[in-house]
Structure formats: C-alpha cells, structure tokens
Design an enzyme around this catalytic site. Structure first.
Site, PDB file in Angstrom:
ATOM      1  CE  LYS A   1      -4.861   6.137   1.653  1.00 60.31           C
ATOM      2  NZ  LYS A   1      -3.504   6.508   1.061  1.00 60.31           N
TER       3      LYS A   1
ATOM      4  CE  LYS B   1      -5.466  -0.853   4.343  1.00 59.00           C
ATOM      5  NZ  LYS B   1      -4.746  -0.685   3.042  1.00 59.00           N
TER       6      LYS B   1
ATOM      7  CE  LYS C   1       2.177   2.608   4.977  1.00 60.98           C
ATOM      8  NZ  LYS C   1       3.177   2.415   3.960  1.00 60.98           N
TER       9      LYS C   1
HETATM   10  P1  AMP Z   1       0.947   0.714   1.537  1.00 62.76           P
HETATM   11  O1  AMP Z   1       1.344   0.699   2.845  1.00 62.76           O
HETATM   12  O2  AMP Z   1      -0.560   1.100   1.522  1.00 62.76           O
HETATM   13  O3  AMP Z   1       1.635   1.637   0.461  1.00 62.76           O
HETATM   14  O4  AMP Z   1       0.930  -0.828   0.873  1.00 62.76           O
HETATM   15  C1  AMP Z   1       2.014  -1.416   0.480  1.00 62.76           C
HETATM   16  C2  AMP Z   1       1.650  -2.773   0.236  1.00 62.76           C
HETATM   17  O5  AMP Z   1       1.215  -3.387   1.408  1.00 62.76           O
HETATM   18  C3  AMP Z   1       0.503  -3.105  -0.669  1.00 62.76           C
HETATM   19  O6  AMP Z   1       0.727  -4.019  -1.728  1.00 62.76           O
HETATM   20  C4  AMP Z   1      -0.794  -3.415   0.060  1.00 62.76           C
HETATM   21  O7  AMP Z   1      -1.786  -4.170  -0.627  1.00 62.76           O
HETATM   22  C5  AMP Z   1      -0.040  -4.398   1.260  1.00 62.76           C
HETATM   23  N1  AMP Z   1      -0.597  -4.275   2.406  1.00 62.76           N
HETATM   24  C6  AMP Z   1      -1.005  -3.099   3.130  1.00 62.76           C
HETATM   25  N2  AMP Z   1      -1.596  -3.179   4.282  1.00 62.76           N
HETATM   26  C7  AMP Z   1      -1.875  -4.676   4.150  1.00 62.76           C
HETATM   27  C8  AMP Z   1      -2.476  -5.403   4.945  1.00 62.76           C
HETATM   28  N3  AMP Z   1      -2.972  -5.176   6.290  1.00 62.76           N
HETATM   29  N4  AMP Z   1      -2.626  -6.976   4.929  1.00 62.76           N
HETATM   30  C9  AMP Z   1      -1.957  -7.480   3.597  1.00 62.76           C
HETATM   31  N5  AMP Z   1      -1.478  -6.377   2.705  1.00 62.76           N
HETATM   32  C10 AMP Z   1      -1.245  -5.109   3.171  1.00 62.76           C
END
Ligand code: AMP
Ligand code: TRP
Length: 336
Positions: free
Chosen positions: A117, A199, A202
């Site tokens: 980041k 990965k 969003k």
């Molecule tokens: P975030 O969008 O970063 O707040 O992520 C929220 C949750 O979604 C966390 O538990 C992340 O580990 C999971 N997560 C986000 N992106 C992925 C991905 N590409 N594959 C699997 N889990 C994800």
C-alpha cells in the site's frame, strides 16, 4: 438440569471501499454465513480502516451502507449476528491506541500489505497505514474472539494480533483470548482475472475483478475475457497455468466439486465451454444475493434498525473488555 454451553466467538471485518468482489465473497463473506449458527458472531464494516487512504466522504458513506446491505443480502441474520460499523464503537480506537504501545516499529515495517500500500500511495504514507494491523488487532481482541474467518492475505495480520495478545497477557495475566484464523479450503486467495498471479482486489481496474453486484451479462463478459493460456486444456496447474487454475478454484469453491471432477468433466471441451460453465456457476451464486440486495437496500428503516442495534450490542461487549484492560493498566477507571 440443562447446561447452557457458551458459544465461541467469531469476529471479522471488511473495508467499505469500492465494490466488494467475488474474492471477498469466497474468502470471507461466504464463511460468515456458514459459521453463524455455531458461533456467536460479530461482523463489522471497518470504516476506520478505510480512512488510511483518502476517501470521498459522500462515496464512503454510500459504500458503508452498500457493504451492510451486502452482508444482509448474502444471508447474515442480524438477530443471530452483530452487524455494525466499526467507527460507531469508540472502544476500537481506544484499544487501538493502547495496543500501539505494545507493538514494535520493526513488526509493522515487515507487513507485506503496508509495503504494497505504501508503494501504491507513495504520496500519502500516513501513520494510520503503518499501524493498520494494530487497529485490526484491537477489533479482534476487544470481543475476546476465538476465530477469525479471513482470506489468506490477512494471515500475517492475524499473526500480529496473536503476538500482541500474548505479549499483553504475558505482562498482565489472561486479559485477551488468543485468536485463531479460519481460512477457506479452496479459494482463500482468488486471483485477478487479468493478472492471475496477483490477488483479485477491489482497488484494481474493473476488468480484473467480479463484483458481488456485477449483473449476469457483465459477469459472463468478464469471465470470457479472463486471461488463460494457449493450451486449451482444463488442468489444475497453478504454477504454469494460473489463469485456468484460478477459474477452476472459483468453480470448486462455489460448487463444492473437486479439481479432479472438474478437470474430468471439461477434458477436451476447450476454454470456451469451460468459461461459460464457470460463469453459470458464479451467476447462480450471485444472482440471488443481488435480488436480495435490491430489496434490502431500498428499505432504509430496516438498515437503520440493524445499524443501531448492532452498535449497541457490540458496544456492550467491548465495554466489558475495556473495563478489564483499564483496570490492568491502571488508567483512570470510569467509577471510583
Ligand atoms: P478487504 O476487502 O481487504 O477488507 O478484505 C475483506 C476480506 O476479504 C478479508 O478477509 C480478505 O482476506 C478477504 N479477501 C479479499 N480479497 C480476497 C481474495 N482475492 N481472495 C480471497 N479472499 C479475499
Ligand atoms: N484488514 C482486513 C482486510 O483488509 C479487514 C479487517 C479489519 C479485519 N479488521 C479486521 C478482518 C478484523 C478480520 C478481523 O481485509
């Protein structure tokens, strides 16, 4: 006499930024629903974490509500689970500060998400971005959490939360439950459709991810354009065929079928047929969620009620932990 067994506690959070993706769904959200009967669960929209990157206030506000509506639409029952906004329970910030005093600079600078980041936002490497995992540890420890359902990318942050809990307990006795992670067997790391070695995220360009709210025609188009290779063979080989392996993992995660079954079924059929089947599978999962979302997001009174009740129930649990922490630390009590 019937004995009431105290359920173990679960906490997890998702940031309300951009569009929630299929990665968020498979990695986290879907497990939230699966675990809701067996555990005492808190699911938070972690809006304070989102502030580590500059946000447009009107957009952030909308994204917060959208995220809550997606939680509900994906099947989380607001009676069984506590669904709430992190910023509405002040104890997160309070414990976050305290835990900052139990965390080392060296530990934080090793975090891969911080490194990623800060490279991405080189003009705004703020202290919040640096201590982000400490706020996450506070989120988890505040509720005496046993289990944290997350995707693989959050493993390092969970380790730090455990280290901080153990360090604090080492000084003050058993104050915090030391949490474990809960990861999906398949799909713990859903990859980008265009760069399948990264990965799915969003915050990346539109065509690299499937949003939970992408309508069926968009989903089909994105999957048809997903990067694969020139072999036209449906074989699970993440190293040499990361694009195909990612699509197979998505299908396996959503359908419960094994890689072998999928490989056997699409053997010799080519990528066109396979991609259409993956799209069918994703649409079959997301379309009902979207229909529920349309219904729930129009009902402001219901959303308000979920938000208010979530905040109160979460704050009551957080308060108990903070009493204990204040007492142990010797900082001013609320009552003399
Ligand atoms: P975030 O969008 O970063 O707040 O992520 C929220 C949750 O979604 C966390 O538990 C992340 O580990 C999971 N997560 C986000 N992106 C992925 C991905 N590409 N594959 C699997 N889990 C994800
Ligand atoms: N850091 C997590 C992410 O970006 C979100 C998060 C914040 C979280 N606090 C949490 C996840 C507590 C689990 C538990 O994905």
């Amino acid at each position: 006499m019937e004995q009431q067994v105290q359920k173990q506690r679960i906490f997890s959070g998702i940031q309300p930024t951009g569009n929630l993706t299929l990665g968020n769904y498979i990695g986290a959200l879907r497990n939230f629903g699966i675990l809701q009967d067996e555990y005492d669960c808190l699911y938070s929209i972690v809006d304070m974490h989102a502030l580590t990157v500059r946000q447009n206030p009107a957009e952030l506000r909308k994204a917060c509500l959208r995220t809550m509506a997606i939680f509900l639409a994906s099947g989380l029952d607001p009676e069984k689970n506590i669904i709430y906004f992190q910023s509405q329970v002040a104890a997160h910030a309070e414990l976050g500060w305290i835990l900052n005093c139990f965390t080392y600079m060296g530990e934080m600078s090793r975090m891969t998400q911080f490194k990623d980041k800060s490279a991405k936002h080189a003009d705004n490497i703020n202290c919040g971005l640096f201590t982000y995992p400490v706020l996450m540890a506070a989120d988890i420890l505040l509720y005496q959490t046993h289990l944290v359902p997350i995707g693989a990318d959050q493993k390092q942050h969970l380790e730090i939360a455990r280290d901080i809990a153990e360090r604090f307990n080492g000084v003050y006795g058993d104050v915090f439950v030391v949490p474990d992670g809960y990861f999906p067997k398949v799909g713990a790391r859903v990859m980008s459709l265009q760069e399948p070695t990264r990965k799915m995220s969003k915050s990346d360009p539109e065509d690299t991810y499937i949003a939970i709210l992408d309508r069926p025609d968009v989903i089909r188009k994105k999957i048809r354009r997903a990067k694969t290779d020139s072999e036209n063979a449906v074989v699970f080989d993440p190293e040499n065929k990361p694009g195909v392996a990612n699509l197979m993992s998505i299908m396996a995660a959503l359908s419960g079928r094994s890689m072998d079954e999928i490989a056997a079924e699409y053997d010799g059929k080519g990528y066109g047929v396979f991609k259409d089947a993956v799209a069918d599978c994703v649409i079959a999962t997301l379309e009902p969620i979207q229909n529920e979302y349309d219904r729930i997001s129009a009902d402001k009174a219901y959303l308000q009620q979920v938000m208010d009740s979530g905040r109160e129930r979460a704050a009551a649990i957080a308060h108990r932990t903070m009493l204990k922490v204040r007492k142990k630390l010797g900082i001013a009590p609320w009552k003399l």
